[in-house]
Design a protein around this motif. Sequence first.
Motif, mmCIF file in Angstrom:
data_model
loop_
_atom_site.group_PDB
_atom_site.id
_atom_site.type_symbol
_atom_site.label_atom_id
_atom_site.label_comp_id
_atom_site.label_asym_id
_atom_site.label_seq_id
_atom_site.Cartn_x
_atom_site.Cartn_y
_atom_site.Cartn_z
ATOM 1 N N TRP A 1 100.801 15.214 13.602
ATOM 2 C CA TRP A 1 100.410 15.210 14.928
ATOM 3 C C TRP A 1 100.251 16.668 15.353
ATOM 4 N N SER B 1 100.308 21.586 18.935
ATOM 5 C CA SER B 1 99.730 20.048 18.831
ATOM 6 C C SER B 1 98.411 20.194 18.233
ATOM 7 N N ARG C 1 108.018 12.797 11.013
ATOM 8 C CA ARG C 1 107.330 11.747 11.563
ATOM 9 C C ARG C 1 105.910 11.996 11.963
ATOM 10 N N ASP C 2 104.903 11.011 11.677
ATOM 11 C CA ASP C 2 103.482 11.536 12.167
ATOM 12 C C ASP C 2 103.191 11.492 13.630
ATOM 13 N N GLU C 3 104.152 10.655 14.378
ATOM 14 C CA GLU C 3 103.857 10.619 15.920
ATOM 15 C C GLU C 3 104.742 11.676 16.576
#
Length: 340
Positions: free
Chosen positions: A85, A117, A141-143
């Motif tokens: 992200w 972001s 984590r990718d999120e």
Amino acid sequence: MLFNPLTILCTCLAILATSAPLSRRMVTPGAVIASNFADPAFITVNNLHYAFSTNHQGMNVPMASSVDMIGWTLLGEAMPKVGAWSTGKAVWAPHVVQLPSQNNQPGTFVMYYTALSKANPTFHCVGAATSASISGPYIARDEVFACSAGGGSIDPSGFHDDGDGRQYVVYKTDGNNIGHGGNCNNGVAPIVPTPIMLQEVNPANGYELIGGPTQILDRGPADGPLIEAPSLIRVPNTEAPGTFVYILFFSSNCFTGGLYDTSYATSINGITNGGQDYEKSSTPLLVTGSNNGRLYSPGGMTVGPEGVNAVFHADLGTTHTVRQMWYGVLDIKGRTVSIL
């Protein structure tokens, strides 16, 4: 350029040689990490202390360890890769917690961190990474974990409530990022809120959200353009035996100047203070000139869950180019916190 552990060790030994025995209410007479180690956070595991800082010297999350909170050895990179992200830039203010044990197995370590972001490169947001070992490597984590439309989200800090077993993360809504100029981009009216938010998470993994965030504090006139860098603890209330007090440590004013400080606010009405903002202390805990004039722009404090050990940064000289890590011991009586 690499860290030189010998240099750091020698610096810390010099501090030890000039220090009185540790006691309640004290700050070391010098930085315990003399190189740049901004926004420090620490966790104690098996009687060893581990500290993490804002990105520096090509590392996303520099890491150090200590047996006594004073002599530190720099260990290198804790999180080699950020989540998908993020752009991977401006990795700030990490904080590590160990989740409660599951099925008689030690709990996972979760790192919360700030980064730019990819969806909106003008916003910083919060991500999460996990590891089976305190020393990592932490796998991001990718999120994204939190990214407020009110300017982004920064300065995450995990918290386990021993009272009911719930797990939380506190962080700042980065309102000054969308301010209208002036001091830290939020000194020109209309002033944008920079509230501290409380988000419950699943204690089994530390990143699955439970409900939405709740505001527990915001800036006021005495705070200048912002408040930030939250660290939350729960300790017995010595003024009302059998009850507990929640203490939220935070910084206010702009980190680029001498007004930046460390303060705190309290609640004796539960973790959300009955839906009201925590009650701020009438005076900051640390300001420029504290510790016999040794500190300039002290902030970014993290406090251990017992409410005793604390680390924070202060500028080397009078600029924020190098923010060194300092160590202090707190004394808490009821809703009053002392360190000097």
